[in-house]
Design a protein around this motif. Structure first.
Motif, PDB file in Angstrom:
ATOM      1  N   ARG A  83     -10.397 -11.669  -7.426  1.00 62.26           N
ATOM      2  CA  ARG A  83     -10.511 -13.092  -7.082  1.00 62.26           C
ATOM      3  C   ARG A  83      -9.306 -13.845  -7.644  1.00 62.26           C
ATOM      4  N   LYS A 211     -11.618  -8.415   4.685  1.00 61.10           N
ATOM      5  CA  LYS A 211     -12.662  -8.970   3.817  1.00 61.10           C
ATOM      6  C   LYS A 211     -12.071  -9.883   2.753  1.00 61.10           C
ATOM      7  N   LYS A 214     -10.886 -13.127   4.447  1.00 64.44           N
ATOM      8  CA  LYS A 214     -11.994 -14.053   4.743  1.00 64.44           C
ATOM      9  C   LYS A 214     -12.409 -14.820   3.505  1.00 64.44           C
ATOM     10  N   GLU A 215     -12.329 -14.185   2.361  1.00 65.80           N
ATOM     11  CA  GLU A 215     -12.754 -14.809   1.113  1.00 65.80           C
ATOM     12  C   GLU A 215     -11.651 -15.665   0.483  1.00 65.80           C
ATOM     13  N   SER A 217      -8.983 -14.307  -1.062  1.00 61.88           N
ATOM     14  CA  SER A 217      -8.652 -13.609  -2.309  1.00 61.88           C
ATOM     15  C   SER A 217      -7.499 -12.624  -2.115  1.00 61.88           C
TER      16      SER A 217
END
Length: 615
Positions: A83, A211, A214-215, A217
């Motif tokens: 993150r 993925k 999308k976040e 990160s």
């Protein structure tokens, strides 16, 4: 001069230089002195600095204070793994920042590099340069600060903020001792503060895929670096630095990172309305054309890490990666081929653009071409033989056809005709290859020198020249070309030897004169945004140094008829890069000026196909 006189001289220079930078109107309350104890139990007064989150206790060596392992972000562990970095939001009390080896971020082991073709002493040097730092761990987002020992919050000294290299898979602050550079700045009467930050590497810092996109990160290592810049803005004054006189500089992946910080956020480098940095230095790294975070190559790397981690059957593979024990995730990340693997500089973990995120929304070469970059003065340059170190593994490449096929594994989306066209621009004769200017010598295998020339140009020389073709006409720019290791068997002036010169660790291989020249120009730039501002006394001491033979550009594979145009005093008059394309050529005992026209046809071919050569 006797040793004790040297100490007195440096002490006087240090006191005068730092005192001169302090405003008489500035009044500051110094923290109380704290004693620490050396290995034999003697009490030593330690430098103490108070910042927003607590008190930092450092150490003193001669005329330089150091503070090592200062946290600038929350530990990126547990739920914070993979993150964006988070600022420290609570006091941490008192930190004894004296560790000689702060924790390095997790590294990737270089297992495939074969050094058996090198002479024993050179093999030992390269092995030492590639040795992984210890200890390692995820709780690694720290930085080191070095300052002249007389500095106070009133000193407001210029700051050099260092970003290390290592292919985005290796590197650590502990490998870069800033004492030598700060001492040199004191001797020159141009004192500076040196800061180096750790940032996440490999899968921990540069894993991509849909993925993570999308976040939001992605490009975590770059985000770490930027948060460290925020820390410098908010805290460096307490160490004696000027938060508005910061120059970012780095080597290899660090140089690429510096370039990226000039193009992220659309080229807007403001923080609370003021620029985060006012100058930039890029050593052996600049534009690094890359596909997006959601490209097939980026996704394939993500999928391989997921499979190696045993997370393929989980509904949420990203949550699975975050929940893994550290050692298991680290082992999964190491299944990806490293930068010194069979495909050479085929880097899997690197900054990639995300069109859905303003942070890094387009590939760097597009940003530069469109003028979307921070307009700050720059220094940028390369080593003469950048590609040799990356070409030692591929010993089974023996013909032009095999070389083209090898490059197809490196650039799978580029057609064979395009790659064959590139290869054709490099003569199939060792005298034209790298290490340059060595005739038929150093040909480790039949296509070694040719591949080394191609790698060095594709990854280093041509991106530098592409960047300068735009930036040099919008900002003050100086460029260089280093040849101080000419004649070194097999490798020549190879990638990363500039580190030895900049930090003074190459004495014996690189001359003291070359180290002095590079450090002096850089310190001048960090102080004044001009590499030619230093005292006449320093120039006078070095004006009579012997000169090396100048470099005929024909030996650089030139096809434009260019030549060396001038010799240069070892220190004075580094010309700006403009339409004349003058490069300062750093030699081992003297410098010269050459023109940046070598291998012109190969460069023009690269420019025509630049977006195809993305990683």
């Amino acid at each position: 001069m006797r040793p004790f006189l040297v100490v007195l001289c440096i002490s006087s220079i240090a006191a005068a230089a730092v005192a001169a930078s302090i405003s008489t109107e500035c009044v500051t309350e110094e923290p109380p002195s704290i004693n620490i104890y050396d290995p034999v139990g003697t009490a030593v007064a330690a430098p103490v600095v108070k910042i927003r989150n607590g008190t930092i206790i450092g150490s003193r060596s001669g005329h330089v204070d150091s503070f090592k392992g200062i946290p600038y972000a929350q530990p990126p562990v547990g739920a914070l793994r993979l993150r964006p970095p988070q600022s420290i939001n609570r006091p941490f009390g008192t930190i004894k920042a004296t560790s000689p080896r702060p924790t390095a971020c997790p590294q990737v082991q270089n297992l495939q590099l074969n050094l058996s073709s090198l002479p024993p002493e050179l093999e030992a040097l390269v092995e030492d340069m590639l040795e992984l730092p210890e200890p390692q761990g995820e709780d690694c987002l720290t930085l080191n600060v070095y300052r002249p020992s007389g500095a106070t919050p009133c000193s407001r000294l210029p700051v050099g903020l260092w970003i290390y290299g290592g292919g985005f898979q290796n590197g650590a602050t502990q490998l870069y001792n800033g004492t030598n550079l700060v001492n040199k700045s004191i001797q020159l009467g141009q004192p500076m503060v040196f800061v180096a930050m750790n940032y996440r590497l490999g899968a921990f810092g540069f894993l991509a895929g849909k993925k993570l996109q999308k976040e939001g990160s992605t490009n975590l290592g770059l985000r770490d670096q930027q948060l460290a810049m925020h820390w410098v803005r908010e805290n460096i004054e307490n160490f004696g630095g000027d938060p508005f006189k910061v120059t970012i500089f780095g080597q290899s992946a660090g140089g690429i990172s510096v370039l990226d910080h000039m193009v992220i956020n659309g080229g807007n480098n403001l923080y609370h309305g003021e620029p985060l940095f006012r100058g930039a230095i890029m050593d052996s790294g600049s534009i690094f054309p890359a596909n997006s975070v959601a490209s097939s190559k980026a996704q394939a790397v993500y999928d391989q890490v997921v499979e190696a981690a045993g997370c393929s059957n989980h509904f949420d593979t990203l949550a699975c990666l975050r929940a893994l024990p550290y050692q298991k995730f680290h082992a999964a990340a190491e299944t990806i081929p490293d930068v010194f693997g069979f495909q050479g500089v085929d880097i899997s973990f690197l900054p990639r653009f995300d069109p859905n995120d303003d942070f890094f929304s387009e590939s760097a070469e597009v940003s530069i071409r469109c003028g979307n970059f921070a307009k700050v003065p720059i220094i940028i340059g390369d080593q003469e033989d950048e590609g040799t170190l990356f070409s030692l593994v591929q010993i089974n490449i023996t013909s032009s056809e095999e070389l083209v096929e090898h490059l197809r594994t490196y650039y799978p989306e580029i057609g064979r005709r395009t790659l064959a066209g590139l290869v054709s621009k490099y003569p199939n004769h060792p005298s034209a290859g790298s290490p340059f200017r060595t005739g038929s010598e150093n040909q480790v295998y039949p296509q070694y020198k040719r591949l080394a020339a191609i790698f060095g140009d594709l990854v280093f020389q041509w991106p530098r020249r592409t960047y300068l073709s735009v930036a040099a006409f919008q900002v003050p720019a100086w460029s260089y070309f280093s040849s101080y290791l000419y004649g070194t068997p097999v490798l020549g002036t190879f990638h990363s030897t500039d580190i030895l010169a900049l930090f003074g660790g190459g004495i014996g291989l690189i001359s003291a004169e070359a180290v002095d020249s590079l450090q002096t120009h850089y310190i001048s730039f960090i102080n004044h945004l001009n590499p030619n501002t230093f005292s006449d006394s320093v120039v006078a001491e070095t004006a009579d140094q012997s000169r090396e033979p100048l470099i005929p550009q024909v030996f650089l594979g030139d096809d434009s008829g260019g030549s060396v145009i001038d010799s240069l005093n070892r220190i004075r008059n580094w010309p700006r890069y403009d339409e004349t394309r003058k490069l300062l050529n750093f030699g081992n005992h003297s410098n010269s000026i050459i023109r940046d026209y070598f291998r012109k046809k190969a460069f023009e071919y690269y420019v025509h196909h630049v977006e195809e050569f993305r990683f």
